[in-house]
Design a protein around this motif. Structure first.
Motif, short mmCIF file in Angstrom:
data_model
loop_
_atom_site.label_atom_id
_atom_site.label_comp_id
_atom_site.label_asym_id
_atom_site.label_seq_id
_atom_site.Cartn_x
_atom_site.Cartn_y
_atom_site.Cartn_z
N ALA B 199 -97.57 -1.96 3.28
CA ALA B 199 -98.22 -3.23 2.98
C ALA B 199 -98.22 -3.41 1.47
N GLY B 200 -98.68 -4.56 1.01
CA GLY B 200 -98.52 -4.91 -0.39
C GLY B 200 -99.78 -4.81 -1.25
N SER B 201 -100.83 -4.18 -0.75
CA SER B 201 -102.01 -3.98 -1.60
C SER B 201 -102.77 -2.76 -1.08
N ASP B 202 -103.56 -2.17 -1.96
CA ASP B 202 -104.36 -1.01 -1.55
C ASP B 202 -105.40 -1.40 -0.50
N GLU B 203 -105.89 -2.61 -0.61
CA GLU B 203 -106.86 -3.09 0.38
C GLU B 203 -106.22 -3.10 1.78
N LEU B 207 -107.01 -0.82 5.14
CA LEU B 207 -107.25 -1.44 6.46
C LEU B 207 -106.39 -0.77 7.54
N LEU B 208 -105.14 -0.51 7.20
CA LEU B 208 -104.24 0.11 8.17
C LEU B 208 -104.79 1.46 8.62
N LYS B 209 -105.29 2.23 7.66
CA LYS B 209 -105.74 3.59 7.98
C LYS B 209 -107.11 3.60 8.66
N THR B 210 -107.97 2.69 8.24
CA THR B 210 -109.35 2.79 8.74
C THR B 210 -109.59 1.88 9.95
N PHE B 214 -103.58 3.56 11.89
CA PHE B 214 -102.27 4.09 11.50
C PHE B 214 -102.44 5.52 11.02
N ASP B 215 -101.45 6.36 11.29
CA ASP B 215 -101.51 7.75 10.84
C ASP B 215 -101.35 7.86 9.34
N ASP B 216 -100.57 6.94 8.77
CA ASP B 216 -100.38 6.93 7.33
C ASP B 216 -99.95 5.52 6.93
N ALA B 217 -100.06 5.22 5.65
CA ALA B 217 -99.68 3.89 5.16
C ALA B 217 -99.46 3.99 3.66
N PHE B 218 -98.64 3.09 3.13
CA PHE B 218 -98.44 3.07 1.68
C PHE B 218 -98.29 1.64 1.18
N GLY B 340 -98.86 -19.15 0.76
CA GLY B 340 -99.46 -17.85 0.44
C GLY B 340 -98.89 -16.70 1.25
N LEU B 341 -98.38 -16.98 2.44
CA LEU B 341 -97.79 -15.91 3.27
C LEU B 341 -96.69 -15.17 2.53
N PHE B 342 -95.94 -15.91 1.71
CA PHE B 342 -94.75 -15.32 1.10
C PHE B 342 -95.07 -14.51 -0.16
N SER B 343 -96.31 -14.63 -0.63
CA SER B 343 -96.75 -13.73 -1.69
C SER B 343 -97.73 -12.69 -1.12
N GLY B 344 -97.91 -12.71 0.18
CA GLY B 344 -98.78 -11.71 0.81
C GLY B 344 -100.25 -11.94 0.54
N SER B 345 -100.64 -13.21 0.32
CA SER B 345 -102.05 -13.48 0.01
C SER B 345 -102.96 -13.25 1.23
N ASN B 346 -102.38 -13.31 2.41
CA ASN B 346 -103.20 -13.14 3.62
C ASN B 346 -103.46 -11.68 3.93
N VAL B 347 -104.60 -11.44 4.52
CA VAL B 347 -104.89 -10.11 5.07
C VAL B 347 -105.09 -10.31 6.57
N GLY B 348 -104.08 -9.97 7.34
CA GLY B 348 -104.15 -10.17 8.78
C GLY B 348 -103.62 -11.54 9.18
N LYS B 349 -103.90 -11.90 10.39
CA LYS B 349 -103.39 -13.13 10.98
C LYS B 349 -103.95 -14.36 10.28
#
Lengths: 357, 357
Positions: B199-203, B207-210, B214-218, B340-349
């Protein structure tokens, strides 16, 4: 007879010592393959197998020259599907040969076999279980490195097992007059498909139409606009693309596939001499057209060889499959013949006669 | 309430006339999408269906904002899997809505439905057979453009029907916190796979891990060397790559697939704003690793929707599937949210509330 001049018989401790000419890889190859990358050397070989060994010593009659050999000349950083050739050591390829000494109960002197061998006149095969005995002596022995060997099995497995064709499918084959392409086209006709091939000369195009029964064919070197050419040949689109070349051809085919079409990735000969492969830009067509692109390696199908052999032998006897071989003679010509594959100098299956029986 | 200010009731010949704000495509888009490419206009709509028609008029409650909408803004020279939007006309997307007038015996006023609608406040659906009635009112209605709608069906069909996963498979998902990615990861965990997401942010990584297990994420934006990252996450290689982004990620994944791995091509969001897609150079891995790369379009699976809906509803009730929605409000915000979708501004759906009931 290619190797007669080099053969020198020396009696030594009741073992016959023959001179053995072999093609050595001088060093890992980057960029365009040249004759300087290989060297012909002469070694001595004893006509016997080591005591207690189950190895088989064979005298090579025909060697196959195939594009994937270029891949083995690279220095891969990670394990590849087949090991890299080792600089300073003999290269390997498929061959047809005659057993001259055997430590294995399944093989006796005089048996004809095909399988992976050194690029040399005599090879000691340490694991003869990998060899196939030749079941149909009524065919030319050379067929066993072509239509009845790995080449034929590649065409058969790739077309039937990977592409899963249906009667009436629109099939496109690149490098269509080449060893595998010519067979794929004919198998597709047997299956009842419409088949178009591309090749790199008018002579090859003519062969596709007259000898191999392709419905249509074109010389890609003469076409100004590949996309327009494919649209002319396939106004309704391509159901099955049998991929032998990669690069711009693949990129253009992606624009001309039908919905739920299959791309069988057998090889990408246009890319093997490039250090940086060409970029393919039209992969999004895989999504929009629900394309399946799948690669295969013929080694995975060796377990099905006997079934294939019988079916293909039947087609040849019935006159449904023809094959054209491009034959050179002499181990010393293996390097030039291999290099020639990448400029399309061959017409049909390239092989080299190493010795008469 | 987003649309209340705009609603203006006029009694006219016993029909109620409402103002209808709609998002129009101004012209076909090349390059990076901007707000100037779209326009919000106000029209009038009569709250009735044409006499004798089987159309259904719906009041839209939620609209979905999805990457593929960008594809429909191009001017394709050949027919695409879904028609291009027409300049000057209202754009379309999936929505959840309430029937306000019906000429169709299967739909009555007050029914909640989801399906393809205009990017507007009221839509006249000419072919209501394409709408799905909402069977599980116990869930938030917005789920029907997300986890229980096309998004969920995409994840489910792509993962189970195209990838055909086995327990223990190593699965990589790109754009993993996005609408489809988050569900694919969770479905893979249900199946017993090992799952890593990018994914494109630490946030989002957190979310993926917690949240999604997901077993891992970067965070791919922080990784200097994607190849090294994938090798660290998948020392044994990738069995299934669920492809949402394309470009450099795909090229690097090709080097890290396992033999006979599957690449499910769902989307390639990194390429949609580019006039010339990036070149993918590592496709020869498809041959050497016998990879199957296959695309799919969720429209092909709408016939299986009810089966999917029941299974997914079960997972949600059992707490096995969570979903994160990124909610905006007001039809006037659809253009910015899409961009915003194309800069990854969304978190989730990503979805937009158009009206309260």
């Amino acid at each position: 007879m290619a190797s007669s001049a080099a053969e020198e018989v020396i009696m030594s401790n009741r073992r016959v010592i023959m001179s053995n000419r072999r093609v050595i890889l001088k060093g890992h190859v980057t960029g365009v393959l040249t004759e300087d990358d290989m060297e012909l050397v002469t070694a001595a070989v004893g006509i016997a197998v080591p005591a207690g060994s189950t190895a088989v010593l064979v005298k090579i009659l025909y060697l196959s020259v195939d594009p994937y050999m270029r891949i083995r000349m690279r220095n891969h950083l990670e394990p590849n599907y087949i090991p890299d050739f080792v600089p300073g050591e003999v290269m390997a390829t498929l061959g047809v040969s005659k057993v001259v000494a055997s430590g294995h109960p399944d093989f006796k002197t005089g048996d004809h076999v095909w399988g992976m061998m050194g690029c040399e006149e005599y090879t000691l095969v340490s694991h003869p279980e990998s060899l196939f005995k030749i079941n149909h002596p009524e065919f030319p022995l050379s067929y066993y490195i072509g239509v009845l060997g790995m080449t034929g099995l590649s065409a058969y497995a790739g077309f039937f097992d990977v592409a899963k064709p249906k009667k009436g499918d629109y099939v496109f084959v690149s490098a269509a007059s080449g060893a595998i392409g010519q067979l794929v086209g004919q198998l597709a006709k047997i299956k009842g498909c419409y088949v178009v091939g591309s090749a790199g000369s008018d002579e090859k195009v003519n062969l596709l139409k007259t000898k191999f029964g392709f419905d249509d064919a074109f010389n890609y070197k003469k076409e100004q606009d590949l996309n327009a050419t494919l649209k002319r040949c396939f106004p309704q689109g391509i159901d099955i693309y049998f991929e032998n070349v990669g690069g711009a051809m693949l990129d253009t085919v992606l624009l001309n596939m039908r919905i739920r079409g299959q791309i069988v990735a057998c090889g990408m000969i246009s890319q093997y001499n490039l250090e940086r492969p060409e970029g393919i830009r039209n992969l999004f067509s895989i999504v929009t057209k629900r394309i399946r692109m799948e690669g295969f390696i013929v080694l995975d199908y060796f377990g099905t060889y006997r079934k294939f052999e019988e079916e293909m032998a039947g087609y040849i006897k019935e006159g449904k499959i023809a094959c054209v071989e491009d034959v050179a003679e002499g181990i010393e010509n293996v390097p030039a013949e291999l290099i020639g594959l990448f400029s399309g100098s061959n017409v049909g299956k390239k092989l080299v006669i190493i010795a008469q029986e």
